[in-house]
Design a protein around this motif. Structure first.
Motif, short mmCIF file in Angstrom:
data_model
loop_
_atom_site.label_atom_id
_atom_site.label_comp_id
_atom_site.label_asym_id
_atom_site.label_seq_id
_atom_site.Cartn_x
_atom_site.Cartn_y
_atom_site.Cartn_z
N ARG A 189 52.72 48.01 30.14
CA ARG A 189 52.42 47.76 28.73
C ARG A 189 51.96 46.33 28.53
O ARG A 189 50.98 46.07 27.85
N GLU A 190 52.65 45.39 29.14
CA GLU A 190 52.27 43.98 29.06
C GLU A 190 50.84 43.78 29.58
O GLU A 190 50.03 43.08 28.97
N PHE A 191 50.51 44.40 30.69
CA PHE A 191 49.18 44.26 31.27
C PHE A 191 48.10 44.83 30.36
O PHE A 191 47.13 44.15 30.04
N TYR A 192 48.26 46.08 29.95
CA TYR A 192 47.21 46.71 29.15
C TYR A 192 47.12 46.15 27.72
O TYR A 192 46.03 45.96 27.20
N CYS A 193 48.26 45.86 27.12
CA CYS A 193 48.25 45.36 25.73
C CYS A 193 47.99 43.87 25.63
O CYS A 193 47.23 43.43 24.78
N VAL A 194 48.64 43.08 26.47
CA VAL A 194 48.52 41.63 26.36
C VAL A 194 47.38 41.09 27.23
O VAL A 194 46.47 40.44 26.73
N THR A 195 47.41 41.37 28.53
CA THR A 195 46.39 40.83 29.42
C THR A 195 45.01 41.38 29.09
O THR A 195 44.04 40.62 28.99
N LEU A 196 44.90 42.71 28.90
CA LEU A 196 43.60 43.31 28.60
C LEU A 196 43.29 43.33 27.11
O LEU A 196 42.15 43.58 26.72
N GLY A 197 44.29 43.11 26.27
CA GLY A 197 44.06 43.06 24.82
C GLY A 197 43.83 44.40 24.16
O GLY A 197 43.24 44.48 23.08
N MET A 198 44.30 45.48 24.77
CA MET A 198 44.12 46.81 24.19
C MET A 198 45.19 47.04 23.12
O MET A 198 46.35 46.71 23.31
N GLU A 199 44.77 47.61 22.00
CA GLU A 199 45.70 47.85 20.89
C GLU A 199 46.19 49.30 20.92
O GLU A 199 45.39 50.24 20.87
N PRO A 200 47.50 49.50 20.99
CA PRO A 200 48.05 50.86 21.03
C PRO A 200 47.76 51.65 19.75
O PRO A 200 47.77 51.09 18.64
N HIS A 201 47.53 52.93 19.94
CA HIS A 201 47.42 53.85 18.82
C HIS A 201 48.83 54.29 18.39
O HIS A 201 49.12 54.41 17.21
N SER A 202 49.70 54.51 19.38
CA SER A 202 51.10 54.85 19.10
C SER A 202 51.96 54.39 20.26
O SER A 202 51.50 54.28 21.39
N GLU A 203 53.22 54.11 19.96
CA GLU A 203 54.17 53.66 20.99
C GLU A 203 55.51 54.33 20.80
O GLU A 203 55.96 54.55 19.68
N ARG A 204 56.12 54.64 21.93
CA ARG A 204 57.49 55.13 21.99
C ARG A 204 58.17 54.38 23.13
O ARG A 204 57.48 53.76 23.95
N PRO A 205 59.47 54.43 23.25
CA PRO A 205 60.12 53.68 24.33
C PRO A 205 59.65 54.09 25.73
O PRO A 205 59.72 53.29 26.66
N TYR A 206 59.12 55.30 25.89
CA TYR A 206 58.73 55.82 27.19
C TYR A 206 57.23 56.08 27.32
O TYR A 206 56.76 56.61 28.33
N PHE A 207 56.42 55.68 26.30
CA PHE A 207 55.03 56.09 26.26
C PHE A 207 54.23 55.17 25.34
O PHE A 207 54.69 54.84 24.25
N VAL A 208 53.04 54.76 25.78
CA VAL A 208 52.12 53.97 24.95
C VAL A 208 50.77 54.66 25.02
O VAL A 208 50.26 54.95 26.11
#
Length: 127
Positions: free
Chosen positions: A19-38
């Motif tokens: 999650r850190e890599f895809y959201c922060v490093t790559l800057g991708m914005e999640p459509h939805s998040e759960r504790p076990y799924f982004v």
């Protein structure tokens, strides 16, 4: 009969790291998040990362599947991500179809490719 593709999931044993890599490093914005799924979404296509209890460690054969993302400027993104410590396995190269491709590894060792389409093909799949 199979219709169109609606998404891809990468399963991991370490969701916070991915999650850190895809959201922060790559800057991708999640459509939805759960504790076990982004989940990320572009039109009708979804890309997701999820926690799975049968998955651990690095990808055993990272060349088997590659996730491709279109980008506006592959060279600028290459430099930006390299500055953030992303490990590229292929620097930007021009392809026979006129676009540019660069490839890097996510923290689990999955190969991700970024593609800059030629101007006349922006928004279309690669041939």
């Amino acid at each position: 009969m199979i219709g169109h593709m609606n998404g891809v999931i990468i399963w991991t044993g370490d969701l916070p790291r991915l999650r850190e890599f895809y959201c922060v490093t790559l800057g991708m914005e999640p459509h939805s998040e759960r504790p076990y799924f982004v989940s990320f979404k572009w039109g009708g296509l979804r890309f997701a990362i999820g926690s799975h209890d049968q998955v651990s460690g690095q990808a055993r054969d990272p060349h088997r599947i590659m996730v491709n993302f279109d980008v506006d400027d592959v060279h600028a993104l290459y430099q930006e991500l390299a500055d953030r410590g992303v490990e590229f396995i292929r620097a930007p190269e021009k392809e026979h179809w006129g676009g540019w491709v660069a490839s890097f590894l996510d923290p689990d060792g999955n190969i991700v490719q970024v593609l800059e389409q030629p101007p006349e093909r922006k928004g279309e799949p690669i041939p």
